[in-house]
Every structure is written in structure tokens, then in C-alpha cells.
Scaffold this motif. Sequence first.
Motif, PDB file in Angstrom:
ATOM      1  N   PRO B  42     142.251 -17.156 -12.574  1.00 58.75           N
ATOM      2  CA  PRO B  42     143.027 -16.648 -13.709  1.00 58.75           C
ATOM      3  C   PRO B  42     143.089 -15.120 -13.732  1.00 58.75           C
ATOM      4  N   LEU B  43     144.133 -14.597 -14.334  1.00 55.97           N
ATOM      5  CA  LEU B  43     144.243 -13.158 -14.537  1.00 55.97           C
ATOM      6  C   LEU B  43     143.414 -12.832 -15.780  1.00 55.97           C
ATOM      7  N   SER B  44     142.326 -12.108 -15.584  1.00 54.81           N
ATOM      8  CA  SER B  44     141.362 -11.928 -16.674  1.00 54.81           C
ATOM      9  C   SER B  44     141.913 -11.103 -17.832  1.00 54.81           C
ATOM     10  N   ASP B  45     141.399 -11.423 -19.014  1.00 50.93           N
ATOM     11  CA  ASP B  45     141.719 -10.672 -20.226  1.00 50.93           C
ATOM     12  C   ASP B  45     140.428 -10.196 -20.868  1.00 50.93           C
ATOM     13  N   PHE B  46     140.539  -9.108 -21.602  1.00 54.83           N
ATOM     14  CA  PHE B  46     139.391  -8.576 -22.328  1.00 54.83           C
ATOM     15  C   PHE B  46     139.836  -8.238 -23.740  1.00 54.83           C
ATOM     16  N   ASP B  47     139.003  -8.548 -24.696  1.00 57.19           N
ATOM     17  CA  ASP B  47     139.253  -8.131 -26.076  1.00 57.19           C
ATOM     18  C   ASP B  47     140.676  -8.519 -26.511  1.00 57.19           C
ATOM     19  N   SER B  48     141.086  -9.751 -26.162  1.00 53.89           N
ATOM     20  CA  SER B  48     142.480 -10.157 -26.372  1.00 53.89           C
ATOM     21  C   SER B  48     142.970  -9.983 -27.800  1.00 53.89           C
ATOM     22  N   TYR B  49     142.106 -10.260 -28.760  1.00 50.57           N
ATOM     23  CA  TYR B  49     142.536 -10.191 -30.163  1.00 50.57           C
ATOM     24  C   TYR B  49     141.887  -9.024 -30.881  1.00 50.57           C
ATOM     25  N   GLY B  50     141.301  -8.105 -30.134  1.00 50.79           N
ATOM     26  CA  GLY B  50     140.619  -6.966 -30.740  1.00 50.79           C
ATOM     27  C   GLY B  50     141.517  -5.754 -30.853  1.00 50.79           C
ATOM     28  N   ASP B  51     140.884  -4.603 -31.049  1.00 55.91           N
ATOM     29  CA  ASP B  51     141.640  -3.369 -31.236  1.00 55.91           C
ATOM     30  C   ASP B  51     142.171  -2.828 -29.918  1.00 55.91           C
ATOM     31  N   ASN B  52     141.514  -3.178 -28.839  1.00 58.42           N
ATOM     32  CA  ASN B  52     141.858  -2.569 -27.556  1.00 58.42           C
ATOM     33  C   ASN B  52     142.082  -3.624 -26.473  1.00 58.42           C
ATOM     34  N   PRO B  53     143.073  -4.483 -26.678  1.00 57.96           N
ATOM     35  CA  PRO B  53     143.265  -5.553 -25.699  1.00 57.96           C
ATOM     36  C   PRO B  53     143.601  -5.008 -24.321  1.00 57.96           C
ATOM     37  N   ASP B  54     143.097  -5.694 -23.315  1.00 55.67           N
ATOM     38  CA  ASP B  54     143.266  -5.239 -21.934  1.00 55.67           C
ATOM     39  C   ASP B  54     143.328  -6.483 -21.061  1.00 55.67           C
ATOM     40  N   GLY B  55     144.053  -6.393 -19.972  1.00 57.28           N
ATOM     41  CA  GLY B  55     144.112  -7.550 -19.103  1.00 57.28           C
ATOM     42  C   GLY B  55     144.931  -7.279 -17.865  1.00 57.28           C
ATOM     43  N   VAL B  56     144.837  -8.205 -16.919  1.00 59.81           N
ATOM     44  CA  VAL B  56     145.552  -8.054 -15.662  1.00 59.81           C
ATOM     45  C   VAL B  56     146.946  -8.666 -15.781  1.00 59.81           C
ATOM     46  N   PHE B  57     147.946  -7.910 -15.410  1.00 61.11           N
ATOM     47  CA  PHE B  57     149.321  -8.409 -15.385  1.00 61.11           C
ATOM     48  C   PHE B  57     149.933  -8.110 -14.024  1.00 61.11           C
ATOM     49  N   LEU B  58     150.768  -9.013 -13.530  1.00 66.91           N
ATOM     50  CA  LEU B  58     151.398  -8.804 -12.227  1.00 66.91           C
ATOM     51  C   LEU B  58     152.835  -8.339 -12.388  1.00 66.91           C
ATOM     52  N   ASN B  59     153.279  -8.275 -13.622  1.00 67.97           N
ATOM     53  CA  ASN B  59     154.675  -7.955 -13.898  1.00 67.97           C
ATOM     54  C   ASN B  59     154.720  -7.261 -15.247  1.00 67.97           C
ATOM     55  N   ARG B  60     155.475  -6.173 -15.336  1.00 66.46           N
ATOM     56  CA  ARG B  60     155.580  -5.426 -16.590  1.00 66.46           C
ATOM     57  C   ARG B  60     157.022  -5.012 -16.802  1.00 66.46           C
ATOM     58  N   VAL B  61     157.431  -4.904 -18.057  1.00 67.83           N
ATOM     59  CA  VAL B  61     158.787  -4.452 -18.338  1.00 67.83           C
ATOM     60  C   VAL B  61     158.732  -3.121 -19.096  1.00 67.83           C
ATOM     61  N   HIS B  62     159.253  -2.076 -18.469  1.00 72.34           N
ATOM     62  CA  HIS B  62     159.318  -0.761 -19.099  1.00 72.34           C
ATOM     63  C   HIS B  62     160.693  -0.580 -19.735  1.00 72.34           C
ATOM     64  N   GLY B  63     160.756   0.223 -20.787  1.00 74.72           N
ATOM     65  CA  GLY B  63     162.047   0.537 -21.398  1.00 74.72           C
ATOM     66  C   GLY B  63     162.346   2.018 -21.240  1.00 74.72           C
ATOM     67  N   TYR B  64     163.521   2.322 -20.684  1.00 73.19           N
ATOM     68  CA  TYR B  64     163.871   3.727 -20.474  1.00 73.19           C
ATOM     69  C   TYR B  64     165.219   4.035 -21.086  1.00 73.19           C
ATOM     70  N   GLU B  65     165.424   5.324 -21.388  1.00 67.32           N
ATOM     71  CA  GLU B  65     166.735   5.796 -21.790  1.00 67.32           C
ATOM     72  C   GLU B  65     167.280   6.611 -20.625  1.00 67.32           C
ATOM     73  N   ILE B  66     168.442   6.189 -20.130  1.00 66.02           N
ATOM     74  CA  ILE B  66     169.003   6.796 -18.930  1.00 66.02           C
ATOM     75  C   ILE B  66     170.205   7.632 -19.314  1.00 66.02           C
ATOM     76  N   ASP B  67     170.240   8.861 -18.840  1.00 69.91           N
ATOM     77  CA  ASP B  67     171.363   9.742 -19.154  1.00 69.91           C
ATOM     78  C   ASP B  67     171.866  10.360 -17.857  1.00 69.91           C
ATOM     79  N   ASP B  68     173.085   9.963 -17.456  1.00 69.69           N
ATOM     80  CA  ASP B  68     173.593  10.487 -16.185  1.00 69.69           C
ATOM     81  C   ASP B  68     174.549  11.660 -16.414  1.00 69.69           C
ATOM     82  N   GLY B  69     174.535  12.224 -17.627  1.00 65.60           N
ATOM     83  CA  GLY B  69     175.372  13.379 -17.920  1.00 65.60           C
ATOM     84  C   GLY B  69     176.674  12.998 -18.589  1.00 65.60           C
TER      85      GLY B  69
END
Lengths: 320, 261
Positions: B42-69
Motif C-alpha cells: 500500500p501507499l502509506s499514509d500518516f496522520d490522515s485525519y490530523g492537522d498535518n496529513p501526509d502520504g505517498v501519491f503517484l499522481n498529482r494534479v496542479h492548477g496553473y494560470e497560463i498567460d501567453d501574452g
Amino acid sequence: MNPAYSVILFTVLSGAGYGLLAILGFSAVVGLVMISPAINLTMLVVALVLITAGLVSSTSHLGRPERAWRALSQWRTSWLSREGVFAVITYVPAVLLGIVWITEISPNLRLFTLFNVSSYLWVLGGAGSILSIATVICTGQIYATLRTIPAWYYLLTTPIYLLLSVVSGFVIWMFLMSLFGYKTEPTVILMGVFLLELALILKWVYWRYVDRSDFGVTKADAIGFASLTKVQNLEPAHQTKNYLMREMGYQVARSHSVRLRRFASWTCFIIPGLCLLLMLLAPSYQLIGNMTAVVSLFVGLLTERWLFFAEAKHVVTRYY
Amino acid sequence: MTNLPSHTEKKLGLLIDLDICVGCHGCVTSCKEWNSTDDMLPLSDFDSYGDNPDGVFLNRVHGYEIDDGISSQTVHFPRSCLHCETPECVTVCPTGASYKRQEDGIVLVNPDSCIGCKLCSWACPYGAREYDHKQGIMKKCTLCVDRIYNEELAQEERKPACVLACPTSARLFGDFADPESEVSILSEKRGGMTLMESLDYKPVNRYLPPREKQSEKTENAINTFFASENGYVGRNQTQANNAGLDSFFTWLDDKLSSKNI
């Protein structure tokens, strides 16, 4: 990059140990300062203790230290594997050198009865010297070949690692000589000063390079768009720091790094250099001068190595 | 073996359409779910429901604002292993735990021989590898190798979990070595993008750029149309300019929104 203490300790301690072993081996080859087998043996033990302490420290960086032996298998492609292989092989001539000197101290032990190993001393010394240097070069190459970290992907990374290893071994070697009451030759002392200040110059060149170094890729390149497209963070991929941000996104404030560079320059290079000059001018202060040089050098090396990691930026930070 | 294969028979990978990805993170959670419950460790998790959740992910989605002029837009950017043709994460591995498969080009980590030295994560420019503190080993996208060849699954299910989960079909899975495959054709047609090409890791995965948006001219025409229809020129001036039913609604809207009801 996250400055992991286990790796900092490893590179500093083992580096000094391999430097000392290289010098000891070299002196065995040229037969320069073969003062007494007891002193040689003591130096060898110091070198091996430093090397081993560093290697043990490095395994605590691993998630599965019990599998460390597997790291010896991929020497064809991996500098880390090559480092491991050389680190292990270096023990062979080192231990044989030790046996020769033990035999010389107490001939009754007769550890080598079949043939006279003492006449092969130069072979063992040479092998120990070359393998030590090879190990340190591999350490440098682990960092110098990572294209993701421009601060390390640099011509001087490996030469500086090697030079600092030899310099620290050299200062310890002089200190042990002083400890046994031998007066260090002025030419040897000057050689030490020269190496220290050469290292200082190279380190400054390196720091200037780090300040100017750039990823060569923009945030837009990182997500596939045309290089000059303006890309701003909008929604974070996750709300708390993840492994990538902790390991690769370590940041040190510019003002801190300037202060620490100055501190490292003084403690690692200038103060030890001055101590050695003091030894030259006032030979009666040789031991205390040399001891100060060793202590200051190690404080400096630890700072320098911390900065080496903390200042290095990883290209993955472009995504964050 | 950390020597790279000189040639792989297939180049399996993902084609991600940045035009239609809505950033729902469905691929992130389905990836986490599949890789934490099946045969894999399993992909381990730490403090899942606490203040500082942390865990291993193999995929992430970032959000960017793109401005090409010319115009700016929001881009949701899923980031995972690109299964590079020359992955340095593999060549730096001291144990041979990391390897690239000759048959399909998938880059994998053998969990039984990884020592957790983290050097592969240092060598990867894309942040594709994460360290699992609980198991002391590295984790990465497997392209769901335990799904795509799994004969217990129905044919249409033999795809990576992230691809199946995507509600807008922004993720496509296929063989980039086959010029007739759906991913190759689409990538060719719409100018599939490579990430950090200059580093020369030769990623297999491609990203489709957002389609060209309406031109400035069209946008201006639309704005003019609505301005003449509704008299809409901006919220602050609505009261002065509106007439008839529109002004009644504007008045109502203002009354309702100014009171705390």
C-alpha cells in the motif's frame, strides 16, 4: 536539497579517512616517512575508524539498511554503486597494510609465513592510495552527474570533493605526526597551507557559480508550454508539504547562506591555514596549533557540506 | 539491471488532454485507491485525519494560470511518471531495483530489492518518485501493470486506474511506438507536448495543449452584443443605464444583496 545529517557526516568523516589513507599509502610507496610501524598502524586505525564511522552513518540514510549489500551490484551504470564497490575493496589493502605493520611490531605473530609481504609494502600502499581516491571521486560523481540539480552538475564538484578529502586527511596526518612528537618539515606545512587555500579559491569559484546557476528550464517548460509563457500557481496539488517539497524543496535564506559561507571560509580554510603558518613560525606551538587546525577544519567542513546540500536547488521545484 | 534496454518493443504511456482536464483529482484518488488495495504494497499514509496529513501519491494534479501574452486561462495539470526512454532514475539506482522493461517500456521499482537511498528521486526532474517512510522504499507509477495485463479483468477494464476514473476522458492509455494507435494519432494531430524536452530524458507520456480559444475579435463581438441587449456595462453603473424589466431585476437584485437575509 534537504541537508541530511547522515550524508553530511558520511562525506566529511569518510572523506577525511580516505584522504588520510591515501596519504599514508602514498608515504608507504615513496618510503618517505616510514617512521615506525607503531605510528603507521595508529594512523591506519584512525583512517579506518573515520571511514567506517562515515559509512555506518551513510547507511542510516537508507530506508532499508539491511539491504545495503545490494548496492554493490550496479557498478556498470551507478556512481553510488561504484562508490560502494570501491569503499569495500579499499579495506583489502588497508587491512593488509595493518597486518604488515603488526607483524613488524611483533615478529613472533608470524601472520605471513609463506612469503615476505613487507617487500610488497609499496604495492599495498599504492593500492590503498588509489582506491581511496577512486572512492572519493565516485562520491563526487554521484552529485556531479545529476542534471536535475544545476548547483551540483558542475565541473568543479568532484575536484572539490577530492581536494577537501585530501586536505582534511593531510591536516589529520600532520596532527598525528605532531602528537607522536615529530617535527613537521616546513615544506610539508607549506604544502598543507597551499592545498587549504587552493580549496578556498575553488570553493569561492563554486559559490559564484551556484549564485549564477539556473535550471535552464522555465515553469512553462516543466508543463510542456512554450518557454516564455507566463505560468503562475493557482491551485496547489496538495495542501501540506509532501516528500518532494521536503526532500527537494529545501530553502535557505540568502542572508543565512552569505553568513554561513563566510563562516565556512574562515573555519574550513583560513583559520587552519593560519594555524599551520603559526606552526611554521613557532614550532613550540606545533601541537596546539595543529589541533586547533583540525577542530576548525572539521567545523568548517560540516558547514561547507551542509551548504552544499541546502543551497542546491532541484528542478522539480518548478512545479511548485 | 540498471542498464537501459537499447530498444523497447512497445512504448506504453499516457496521453493527457489539458484542454478537457477539469482538475477534479479523480485520477489522483483512484490511483491511490488501486495501488493501496491490490497486490502491491500500500501507499502509506500518516496522520490522515490530523492537522498535518501526509502520504505517498503517484499522481498529482496542479492548477496553473497560463498567460501567453494574448489571453490567460486556467490549466489543470496532472503530473505522474512519464516512463522516459532514457530515465536516469534507473541508471543511478545502485541495487538494480529500478528497471525499464524491454517489452513495454514501463519503468518499475522492485520493492524487494530497493534500499530506499532516494537517489532515483533526486535524478528525476518530474517528481515522479516518492519515498514511503513506512516501508523504507521508493514508490512510483507502475502504469497499473497489474491491471493492463490482468486477464481476470474484462478487456475494457485493462487500463490504468487513472484512465478509467477520468470523468472527462482527459487521460488516454496506449502504445506510442505504434503510429496507428489512438494516442499516437491524437498526439500527432493536436501537437502533443513533451515536458522539459531540453533535459533529454525522452519522456513517453505526452500532453495535449488546450485548444485555441475564441479569438479576441469574436469575444469583442459577443461583448458588444450583450452590451446592446442588456445595457450591461458593469455592476456599478447598472442603476443609471437600465430600463424596463431589466432595471426592475437589477433593483431587486441590489435590494436583496444589500440586506442580510
